[in-house]
Design an enzyme around this catalytic site. Sequence first.
Site, PDB file in Angstrom:
ATOM      1  N   SER A   1     -53.157 -30.084  33.113  1.00 11.18           N
ATOM      2  CA  SER A   1     -53.126 -30.317  34.568  1.00 11.18           C
ATOM      3  C   SER A   1     -51.938 -29.667  35.252  1.00 11.18           C
ATOM      4  O   SER A   1     -51.900 -29.566  36.477  1.00 11.18           O
ATOM      5  CB  SER A   1     -53.096 -31.809  34.860  1.00 11.18           C
ATOM      6  OG  SER A   1     -54.286 -32.402  34.401  1.00 11.18           O
TER       7      SER A   1
ATOM      8  N   GLU B   1       0.800  -1.226   0.000  1.00  3.95           N
ATOM      9  CA  GLU B   1       0.000   0.000   0.000  1.00  3.95           C
ATOM     10  C   GLU B   1       0.837   1.282   0.000  1.00  3.95           C
ATOM     11  O   GLU B   1       0.434   2.286  -0.574  1.00  3.95           O
ATOM     12  CB  GLU B   1      -0.924   0.030   1.230  1.00  3.95           C
ATOM     13  CG  GLU B   1      -2.024  -1.020   1.220  1.00  3.95           C
ATOM     14  CD  GLU B   1      -3.060  -0.772   0.135  1.00  3.95           C
ATOM     15  OE1 GLU B   1      -3.130   0.346  -0.397  1.00  3.95           O
ATOM     16  OE2 GLU B   1      -3.782  -1.733  -0.200  1.00  3.95           O
TER      17      GLU B   1
END
Lengths: 348, 777
Positions: free
Chosen positions: B529, B259
């Site tokens: 139940s 770069e």
Amino acid sequence: MAPGSMTTRRKTARSSGGGGPSIGLDIGTANIVAYRNGQSEKGTQMEANAFFTVPSMPNTRKILEDKAVRFFEKDERLHILGNAAEEFANILGGTTRRPMEDGLVNLKEDDGIQVIQAILDPMVPEPAQKGQPLWFSVPGDPLDRNGAVLFNESIFKTYLKGRGYTPRPINEAMAVVVSELSDQHATGIGISMGGGMCNICFSYLSIPAVTYSIQKGGDFIDQTVGRSVGEPATKIKAIKEQELDLSVAPRNNIEHGLHAAYDDLFASLAESLARVLRGSDNVPRLNQALPIVLSGGTVLPPGSRERFAACLGEVDLPVRVAKVVQARNPLYATAKGAYMMAVAEDES
Amino acid sequence: MRADRKKSVAIYAARPVRGQIIAKSLALCGIRVTLDDDPEAAIRKIESGAAALLVVDVNNHLQEEIELVRGMATHLADCLLVTHTDPRDRDVLEEMGVDRTRCIGGPLDPEQTFVAVDAFFAADDGPPPADQSTGKEKGRLKARGRRARKAFQRALKAPDRRVWRWWTKLIRGLQMLRPVRTMAVSGAILAAGALAGYLFWCLSTLPDIDRLNHYSPFKATKLYSYGNQLLAELYEQRRTPVPLDRIPVHVRQAFIAIEDARYFQHSGIDPIRIAGALWADIKAGGFRQGGSTITQQLSKMIFLKPEKTMTRKIKEMAIALMLERRYSKDRILELYLNQAYFGCQAYGLQAAAEAYFGKPSDRLTLAEGALLAALPKAPNAYSPFQNPERARRRRDHVLQRMQVNGFLSSDEYRQATGADLPSVFHERAYRSPYFVDYCQKYLEETYGDRLNTSGLTVYTTLDARLQAAAEAAILKGMAALEARGVVGVQAALVALALDTGHIKAMVGGTDYDRTQFNRAAQALRQPGSAFKPFVYLAALQKGYQTDSHIQDMPVTIAVNNGRQTWRPRNYTGRFNGEVTVKEALTRSLNAATVNLALQVGLTDIIGTAHKVGIRSKIHAVYPSVLGASEVTLLELAAAYGALATGRRIEPVCLDRIIDKASATIWDPGTEPATILPSSAVAGIREMLAAVVSDGTGRRALALERTVYGKTGTTNGNADALFVGFDDRLVVGVWVGRDSREPIGPKETGARAALPIWVEFMRQVPVEGMRVAALGSP
């Protein structure tokens, strides 16, 4: 000393006389700012003017004490104060309460005055010398509601007197002019857009020739948008403060709403400015164009200045506008103006 | 006295603000002024000689103010200047004796007032020489008026007028040059001015680079289990910032080589590189090479929009220079490596290393570092997953640049170019997905969109060991059902710590990839139940004992506003006459339960259920006592937690939250409140233990330790449940179909759900868990 006697010299030095460092106080609907120490702004404090109530339980109280959170207890409830209140409200998914509403003390809140005083206490320590002047901001009379601010002003005067100061009120927008336009003979228009209201001052040679307020501000935007998109106002406020950019196209419904609400607020403001200035005998004929300074938390989103300038272009003002600028630090401008008045008085 | 009078003005204004404006304006121009709020005081100043001129400001629509002027004009006509609101009244004022030239009407005009005052003092300085004609005198006055206007405008301007003086001198100088030269110079100046103006405009709109001091990139929020196992990351940009010293030197060199090889030599802009790029572009006949340094790229990434304009380029260079002055090279490189985009939603080197290689950045090899350095230029084009050949060429190019720049030996280069490319994308962890979704929903309500960008560390309550046990138990239970020919069913499990309400395990379904609906927390199903214990708890609180007798007899109840009747039947179809309360619950007798409910009252039963933690609406009809009103498994489990401890258990999924500044921002620390008397808790525990020892929960005896619980089965076996607890955990299990069709014949709670519950409880480590601080029972 009246605002009219403010010199045009920039005064930001730390006061040495008068018994202690000068303080300028901005008591707004959303925030309270105590300005100290001149340009460095070190020591300047800003606290949310809000509180959040939780049931009083030993464990909760212990947590608050451990975290050095400021609160007081009343009627088996803990009132968490200031910035911490907003933090807790966010964590617990609630909404903070405001001791002030639309720029004035909120009389609907039973504990409102006590809350403001509790927030103010550590920000305004007792002066080293009794009677030291302290300048604090007061709103202008809302349009069509003359005298509405008198009660407000007297509450803070009484409180500050009780703390040992000689209280000096200054119009909130005039303080902005003093802070930002002192190198232009304090001539121009200051606008402070806060949470509860917008304050406007046309100042000529540091004389607050026209002052008024409209009871619309950041809260109005949050609530309007919140209602229209079905989200809590606190969420809208967070988005407005953290993400909103008025210079780019809105990306979602909430941003669409925020853009529209801002346009509405700016249009109302520009229209009122034209109407009030045109109707006043106190606006002199001027050859020079004047600057307009915007301050307050509501103008923080990028693009606010340009949007307001565009709205100004739609109205016929009796004075020419040279430029619309944003205050160097919109959150501190009012308190800084009050501070500069205190320093000027101290030096005179 | 004459000297004092000279240029002294007394002012009276009916409206103080207007008086202040006049006074300030005149004072600014060097006039000595006094402002009085009493007209008599102002008049006295004239009469005593303290002031030479009286300026009076009135609203001439008000009779009393006009009369005031009339009075003053009678005595002081020679030294009176009137400013008034309506210019049409000038004639009226003149009739009163006021000099027409000293009436200024209309909007308040400080400049005109000053000109009039100045003219007054000009006259007061003495009459013109007698031989001067009237015309000359008029001209002199006009010139004086012009000067006065300019003086006023100068005084009102901002104090610094140096630029104006410099410009005036320049213009005068130019006027002396010959015309051609003047034009040439003017043209050059205009061009330079335009260029300077453009540059000035570019630079005046630069962003504040001090923002970088507080720069906080979007950062993923991480969710951990109670034992610090990473469960998931929530992000918009997958990013984990890493300090430069944790990035290997060869990786940094790879980026510098490709770069910005002269990174450590330039000051933000590299003229040599720019010239080289320009030459390459000219040769290629178009834009091929960029000359941006790493610092410029960072400027663009953080401060600017990605537009290709000259303005952006100038700003980028200016910011780069400023950054280099303010920050060290290492800091800039660190920011760049943490900011760059590498594709696959990976922002920053650490996230890229994890996405492409499944490892942290400090373990990257030379070849791996080179590949990552190859990516920021064009992440998709050089992606090893999409274009492996291009990726390999680009990586090798990076390695070659490293060798050219002296970062690599030939051997290292050869070795690195022989390395394989990654072939598998490493996704981030997403364990316990139903639980993660549950936490995410809660967190989003609190933090909104910030959740995915704020970099929070969220420690959840989930116990990874128990979660694994829960998932295994569900799998085993499903396998058993399939073996019985039951397919396509779903199951859910949730386990809560009894002392804190912490959710220790949560399975919301059998396959998250197929359906993300959380059946533990979101599904509203009938509990059957499993609801009955709340009826018996209400009875115990009303004075019933476990050995109190109740009737298991047929009962008929009008429903649907009396249009229909309801006759509850027992599972066996038989009625048992008088039974004890304990026997009724142990055997899950429907008729006895309804008869008991008629005695206790529906309101108390519903109130009791809500009190212990049922949040869903319970319809005020008697079928609700047999579990007809729908609830979630999570609230049912929490309510059973209250039965176990006597305290209200609130399900909690978060233990603490730490923000990216390492501050703890969530630490609930609250303790459950006691809501049930110990006698009632003891009674219900006795009955639920009997369900296991003598009733429908006997399968749990296989655990060979004391556990408590209740089965639940709804009509047609559409839902099968078992909710139970030991001394540390309360656990709920549900089995059913999303379509609410029957699970299968005989697939009751005891047969379909209880084995999963037992299997989970069997896997729960007995040691190593906090023992609940239970109440007295």
